[in-house]
Design a protein around this motif. Sequence first.
Motif, PDB file in Angstrom:
ATOM      1  N   TYR A  41      49.229  -4.256 -10.676  1.00  0.00           N
ATOM      2  CA  TYR A  41      49.210  -5.739 -10.269  1.00  0.00           C
ATOM      3  C   TYR A  41      49.944  -6.505 -10.545  1.00  0.00           C
ATOM      4  CZ  TYR A  41      47.207  -9.633  -8.179  1.00  0.00           C
ATOM      5  OH  TYR A  41      47.040 -10.694  -7.065  1.00  0.00           O
ATOM      6  N   PHE A  42      50.632  -6.563 -12.203  1.00  0.00           N
ATOM      7  CA  PHE A  42      51.580  -7.299 -12.634  1.00  0.00           C
ATOM      8  C   PHE A  42      53.034  -6.888 -11.444  1.00  0.00           C
ATOM      9  CE2 PHE A  42      55.698  -7.460 -15.527  1.00  0.00           C
ATOM     10  CZ  PHE A  42      55.495  -9.595 -15.647  1.00  0.00           C
ATOM     11  N   ARG A  43      53.403  -5.476 -11.536  1.00  0.00           N
ATOM     12  CA  ARG A  43      54.912  -5.316 -10.815  1.00  0.00           C
ATOM     13  C   ARG A  43      55.347  -6.011  -9.385  1.00  0.00           C
ATOM     14  NH1 ARG A  43      56.946  -0.949  -8.146  1.00  0.00           N
ATOM     15  NH2 ARG A  43      55.210   0.258  -8.085  1.00  0.00           N
ATOM     16  N   HIS A  44      54.023  -5.262  -9.072  1.00  0.00           N
ATOM     17  CA  HIS A  44      53.946  -6.131  -7.269  1.00  0.00           C
ATOM     18  C   HIS A  44      53.106  -7.124  -6.791  1.00  0.00           C
ATOM     19  CE1 HIS A  44      52.761  -2.119  -6.072  1.00  0.00           C
ATOM     20  NE2 HIS A  44      51.784  -1.681  -6.112  1.00  0.00           N
ATOM     21  N   ASN A  45      52.980  -8.016  -8.764  1.00  0.00           N
ATOM     22  CA  ASN A  45      52.783  -9.500  -8.183  1.00  0.00           C
ATOM     23  C   ASN A  45      54.328  -9.965  -7.948  1.00  0.00           C
ATOM     24  OD1 ASN A  45      52.013 -12.415  -9.771  1.00  0.00           O
ATOM     25  ND2 ASN A  45      50.990 -12.380  -7.797  1.00  0.00           N
ATOM     26  N   VAL A  46      54.743  -9.703  -8.981  1.00  0.00           N
ATOM     27  CA  VAL A  46      56.599  -9.813 -10.006  1.00  0.00           C
ATOM     28  C   VAL A  46      57.367  -9.331  -7.625  1.00  0.00           C
ATOM     29  CG1 VAL A  46      58.863  -9.552 -10.603  1.00  0.00           C
ATOM     30  CG2 VAL A  46      56.625  -9.265 -11.663  1.00  0.00           C
ATOM     31  N   SER A  47      57.148  -8.959  -7.704  1.00  0.00           N
ATOM     32  CA  SER A  47      57.725  -7.830  -5.958  1.00  0.00           C
ATOM     33  C   SER A  47      57.231  -9.335  -5.301  1.00  0.00           C
ATOM     34  CB  SER A  47      57.564  -6.744  -5.338  1.00  0.00           C
ATOM     35  OG  SER A  47      57.554  -5.583  -6.414  1.00  0.00           O
ATOM     36  N   MET A  48      56.338  -9.828  -5.553  1.00  0.00           N
ATOM     37  CA  MET A  48      55.946 -10.581  -4.130  1.00  0.00           C
ATOM     38  C   MET A  48      56.322 -12.050  -4.611  1.00  0.00           C
ATOM     39  SD  MET A  48      53.523 -11.449  -1.750  1.00  0.00           S
ATOM     40  CE  MET A  48      52.003 -10.479  -1.859  1.00  0.00           C
ATOM     41  N   SER A  49      57.100 -12.309  -5.557  1.00  0.00           N
ATOM     42  CA  SER A  49      57.257 -13.813  -5.993  1.00  0.00           C
ATOM     43  C   SER A  49      59.045 -13.762  -5.420  1.00  0.00           C
ATOM     44  CB  SER A  49      57.277 -14.127  -7.528  1.00  0.00           C
ATOM     45  OG  SER A  49      55.874 -13.967  -7.888  1.00  0.00           O
ATOM     46  N   SER A  50      59.328 -12.506  -5.601  1.00  0.00           N
ATOM     47  CA  SER A  50      61.136 -12.549  -5.510  1.00  0.00           C
ATOM     48  C   SER A  50      60.544 -12.074  -3.891  1.00  0.00           C
ATOM     49  CB  SER A  50      61.046 -10.597  -5.926  1.00  0.00           C
ATOM     50  OG  SER A  50      61.355 -10.821  -7.036  1.00  0.00           O
ATOM     51  N   GLN A  51      59.834 -11.483  -3.675  1.00  0.00           N
ATOM     52  CA  GLN A  51      60.016 -12.108  -1.523  1.00  0.00           C
ATOM     53  C   GLN A  51      59.972 -13.424  -1.050  1.00  0.00           C
ATOM     54  OE1 GLN A  51      60.752  -9.030  -0.012  1.00  0.00           O
ATOM     55  NE2 GLN A  51      60.590 -10.591   2.352  1.00  0.00           N
ATOM     56  N   ILE A  52      58.862 -14.062  -1.767  1.00  0.00           N
ATOM     57  CA  ILE A  52      58.647 -14.992  -1.570  1.00  0.00           C
ATOM     58  C   ILE A  52      60.490 -16.133  -1.967  1.00  0.00           C
ATOM     59  CG2 ILE A  52      57.902 -18.032  -2.053  1.00  0.00           C
ATOM     60  CD1 ILE A  52      54.863 -15.770  -2.289  1.00  0.00           C
ATOM     61  N   CYS A  53      60.806 -15.779  -2.602  1.00  0.00           N
ATOM     62  CA  CYS A  53      61.963 -16.671  -2.786  1.00  0.00           C
ATOM     63  C   CYS A  53      63.292 -15.622  -1.651  1.00  0.00           C
ATOM     64  CB  CYS A  53      62.413 -16.204  -4.363  1.00  0.00           C
ATOM     65  SG  CYS A  53      61.348 -17.354  -5.356  1.00  0.00           S
ATOM     66  N   GLN A  54      63.325 -14.812  -1.634  1.00  0.00           N
ATOM     67  CA  GLN A  54      64.301 -13.812  -0.334  1.00  0.00           C
ATOM     68  C   GLN A  54      63.581 -14.580   0.902  1.00  0.00           C
ATOM     69  OE1 GLN A  54      64.710  -9.921  -0.240  1.00  0.00           O
ATOM     70  NE2 GLN A  54      65.281  -9.989   1.644  1.00  0.00           N
ATOM     71  N   ALA A  55      62.337 -15.254   1.192  1.00  0.00           N
ATOM     72  CA  ALA A  55      62.313 -15.832   2.494  1.00  0.00           C
ATOM     73  C   ALA A  55      62.629 -16.797   2.258  1.00  0.00           C
ATOM     74  CB  ALA A  55      60.880 -15.974   2.718  1.00  0.00           C
ATOM     75  N   ALA A  56      62.665 -17.933   1.144  1.00  0.00           N
ATOM     76  CA  ALA A  56      62.643 -19.133   0.876  1.00  0.00           C
ATOM     77  C   ALA A  56      64.087 -19.636   1.338  1.00  0.00           C
ATOM     78  CB  ALA A  56      62.808 -19.948  -0.266  1.00  0.00           C
ATOM     79  N   SER A  57      65.428 -18.611   1.374  1.00  0.00           N
ATOM     80  CA  SER A  57      66.527 -18.784   1.406  1.00  0.00           C
ATOM     81  C   SER A  57      67.058 -19.533   0.822  1.00  0.00           C
ATOM     82  CB  SER A  57      66.813 -18.285   3.359  1.00  0.00           C
ATOM     83  OG  SER A  57      66.255 -17.635   3.517  1.00  0.00           O
ATOM     84  N   ASN A  58      67.040 -20.173  -0.293  1.00  0.00           N
ATOM     85  CA  ASN A  58      67.443 -21.011  -0.782  1.00  0.00           C
ATOM     86  C   ASN A  58      68.528 -20.759  -2.192  1.00  0.00           C
ATOM     87  OD1 ASN A  58      67.728 -23.239  -2.857  1.00  0.00           O
ATOM     88  ND2 ASN A  58      65.662 -24.322  -1.406  1.00  0.00           N
ATOM     89  N   ALA A  59      69.270 -20.844  -2.119  1.00  0.00           N
ATOM     90  CA  ALA A  59      69.782 -19.597  -3.197  1.00  0.00           C
ATOM     91  C   ALA A  59      70.106 -20.657  -4.545  1.00  0.00           C
ATOM     92  CB  ALA A  59      71.632 -19.656  -3.375  1.00  0.00           C
ATOM     93  N   THR A  60      68.837 -21.812  -4.469  1.00  0.00           N
ATOM     94  CA  THR A  60      69.694 -22.372  -6.003  1.00  0.00           C
ATOM     95  C   THR A  60      68.148 -22.839  -6.541  1.00  0.00           C
ATOM     96  OG1 THR A  60      70.971 -24.708  -5.180  1.00  0.00           O
ATOM     97  CG2 THR A  60      70.088 -25.332  -6.978  1.00  0.00           C
TER      98      THR A  60
END
Length: 135
Positions: A41-60
């Motif tokens: 669960y933790f591993r997938h939750n971390v991936s979820m956070s990363s994917q949300i960041c990727q979708a945000a398209s905000n490098a900073t």
Amino acid sequence: VLEGLAAEEAARNRSDVDIVALRNLVELLERAAAARDIREYFRHNVSMSSQICQAASNATLTRLLASLGKQALRYRYMVYSRLPEMIDVSLEANQAIVEAIALQNARYARSLTEDVIQRSWRSIASRVDGVEETK
């Protein structure tokens, strides 16, 4: 606050590919939660956070969140380990966050994200306070 901003930006900037990836991650979270597998669960939750960041398209924003990485990850794992019931809270929140992002409801995505973070913080703080009171 930064993760809330990431969810908000993801709702504004997401692609259809991002939504497919986020929904796939929700399915993995659901399976791990059903199995009560904290590590998965933790591993997938971390991936979820990363994917949300990727979708945000905000490098900073992505860079700022990455700089907080290890401490935030330790805290998140501690919450799931010490309060396994928070997996259910997190799962429900992640399902709603992904749908808010899919619907491009930026404010709601941010609000949901900030709410689950505050709820986790309050839960772990009350557990720590209870331990200290019994000493």
